[in-house]
Enzyme design. Structure first.
Site, PDB file in Angstrom:
ATOM      1  N   GLY A   1       4.976   6.282   7.833  1.00 56.94           N
ATOM      2  CA  GLY A   1       6.579   5.846   7.056  1.00 56.94           C
ATOM      3  C   GLY A   1       6.927   4.630   7.628  1.00 56.94           C
ATOM      4  O   GLY A   1       7.937   4.167   7.184  1.00 56.94           O
TER       5      GLY A   1
ATOM      6  N   ASP B   1      -0.625  -7.329   1.318  1.00 62.28           N
ATOM      7  CA  ASP B   1      -0.005  -6.176   1.570  1.00 62.28           C
ATOM      8  C   ASP B   1       1.412  -6.151   1.562  1.00 62.28           C
ATOM      9  O   ASP B   1       2.405  -5.698   2.303  1.00 62.28           O
ATOM     10  CB  ASP B   1      -0.486  -5.356   2.642  1.00 62.28           C
ATOM     11  CG  ASP B   1       0.178  -3.810   2.523  1.00 62.28           C
ATOM     12  OD1 ASP B   1      -0.161  -3.149   1.735  1.00 62.28           O
ATOM     13  OD2 ASP B   1       0.535  -3.347   3.734  1.00 62.28           O
TER      14      ASP B   1
ATOM     15  N   HIS C   1       0.897  -1.117   0.108  1.00 64.63           N
ATOM     16  CA  HIS C   1       0.058   0.086  -0.099  1.00 64.63           C
ATOM     17  C   HIS C   1       0.872   1.313   0.078  1.00 64.63           C
ATOM     18  O   HIS C   1       0.151   2.593  -0.237  1.00 64.63           O
ATOM     19  CB  HIS C   1      -1.012   0.001   1.375  1.00 64.63           C
ATOM     20  CG  HIS C   1      -0.474   0.656   2.484  1.00 64.63           C
ATOM     21  ND1 HIS C   1       0.447  -0.535   3.438  1.00 64.63           N
ATOM     22  CD2 HIS C   1      -0.200   1.623   3.318  1.00 64.63           C
ATOM     23  CE1 HIS C   1       0.686  -0.001   4.532  1.00 64.63           C
ATOM     24  NE2 HIS C   1       0.294   1.316   4.381  1.00 64.63           N
TER      25      HIS C   1
ATOM     26  N   SER D   1       5.485   1.665   7.796  1.00 64.88           N
ATOM     27  CA  SER D   1       4.883   0.473   6.909  1.00 64.88           C
ATOM     28  C   SER D   1       5.889   0.246   6.209  1.00 64.88           C
ATOM     29  O   SER D   1       6.549   0.852   5.570  1.00 64.88           O
ATOM     30  CB  SER D   1       3.492   1.191   6.495  1.00 64.88           C
ATOM     31  OG  SER D   1       2.198   0.730   7.251  1.00 64.88           O
TER      32      SER D   1
END
Length: 297
Positions: free
Chosen positions: A153, A80, A50, A155
């Site tokens: 930031g 993801d 994502h 992820s």
């Protein structure tokens, strides 16, 4: 007391020193960069799907001002996860570890590098469960939730244990809580993306819902429910195989079908383009049917 706190503080800093070099900055969206983890020294990097709003003009930051171009190998929205490839030399791969020794209450660090340097937050494992399916339909091998603060930031960054080893990849995409995609899932998806550029999944083309079976059939099969077809997509494998509205799926290749999750689990990449045996209930009678599984696009 001061020495205990000092020792713990030093150990936490050591965890960052061990795992930090494997965490990189990923630039693939208009707003703040995200993070990624070095998968191999030949330039493979895993990150969160994502955080990549585009498929080109991707860059990774390996420290300070240093940046390198990267190409998208593949992505899997359902878990993801995404894999990038860069020609940057000298990358330090993460030391990945499985979750066997992990317990609820263990201390962990979340590492990210949305800026020039590695950032870290401290927390504990707040939940650890069995496999689960994401809202997008992807299968994750273990449920791992922490109470670490997922700053913007983070992820795509790493969850690290007290030995400085990476337990998995952090993401905030599944329900807004701090979840970690465990090493086993990252490995499985990364290998599929490297082979095919995507994660292949079987496709039947039906809408189903659980329905209680007649008592006589319940005793014969040893299962209380089947999956009644509430929709059949025109031209789908199910349609071509002769399935119709109102049919009840009982088993696939001998495996019982009692819940939607069981059907989704069985529709793996191994069945794509293969003929399977479906046992169904139609008009009060059981039948055996052959259907060739397609591939979900």
């Amino acid at each position: 007391m001061a020495s205990v706190i000092e020792n713990m503080s030093n150990e936490l800093a050591k965890m960052v020193e061990l795992a930090g070099p494997a965490v990189v900055r990923v630039e693939g969206r208009r707003r703040m960069p995200a993070s990624g983890i070095v998968w191999s020294k030949d330039g493979l990097i895993v990150t969160a799907h994502h955080v990549l709003e585009r498929d080109d003009r991707l860059r990774v930051g390996v420290g300070g001002e240093e940046k390198a171009d990267a190409q998208l190998v593949g992505r899997d929205p359902s878990t993801d996860l995404a894999v990038l490839k860069t020609d940057q030399k000298g990358l330090v791969p993460a030391d990945w570890v499985e979750l066997e020794a992990l317990k609820v209450g263990h201390l962990v660090l979340a590492l990210g590098r949305p800026g020039r340097t590695v950032q870290a937050t401290l927390g504990i494992v707040s939940a650890l469960g069995k496999n689960w399916r994401t809202p997008a339909g992807g299968m994750v091998d273990r449920y791992l939730q922490t109470d670490v603060v997922m700053y913007p930031g983070f992820s795509g960054g790493a969850l690290v244990n007290v030995e400085g080893k990476v337990l998995g990849l952090n993401t905030s995409a599944h329900g807004g809580v701090s979840l970690t995609i465990p090493t086993s899932t990252v490995r499985r998806v990364a290998e599929a993306l490297l082979t095919d550029g995507k994660v292949r999944r079987g496709y039947l083309g039906v809408g189903v819902q659980p329905v209680r079976l007649p008592e006589a059939l319940l005793e014969e099969l040893g299962q209380e429910t089947g999956l009644i077809l509430v929709s059949v997509e025109p031209g789908s494998p199910a349609d071509k195989g002769g399935l119709t509205l109102g049919d009840t799926l009982l088993s696939l290749n001998g495996s019982p079908l009692r819940r939607l999750d069981e059907l989704l689990d069985l529709l793996s990449h191994e069945l794509v383009d293969r003929e399977v045996a479906l046992r169904i209930l139609r008009a009060g009678e059981t039948r055996e049917m052959k259907v060739t599984i397609g591939e979900r696009t």
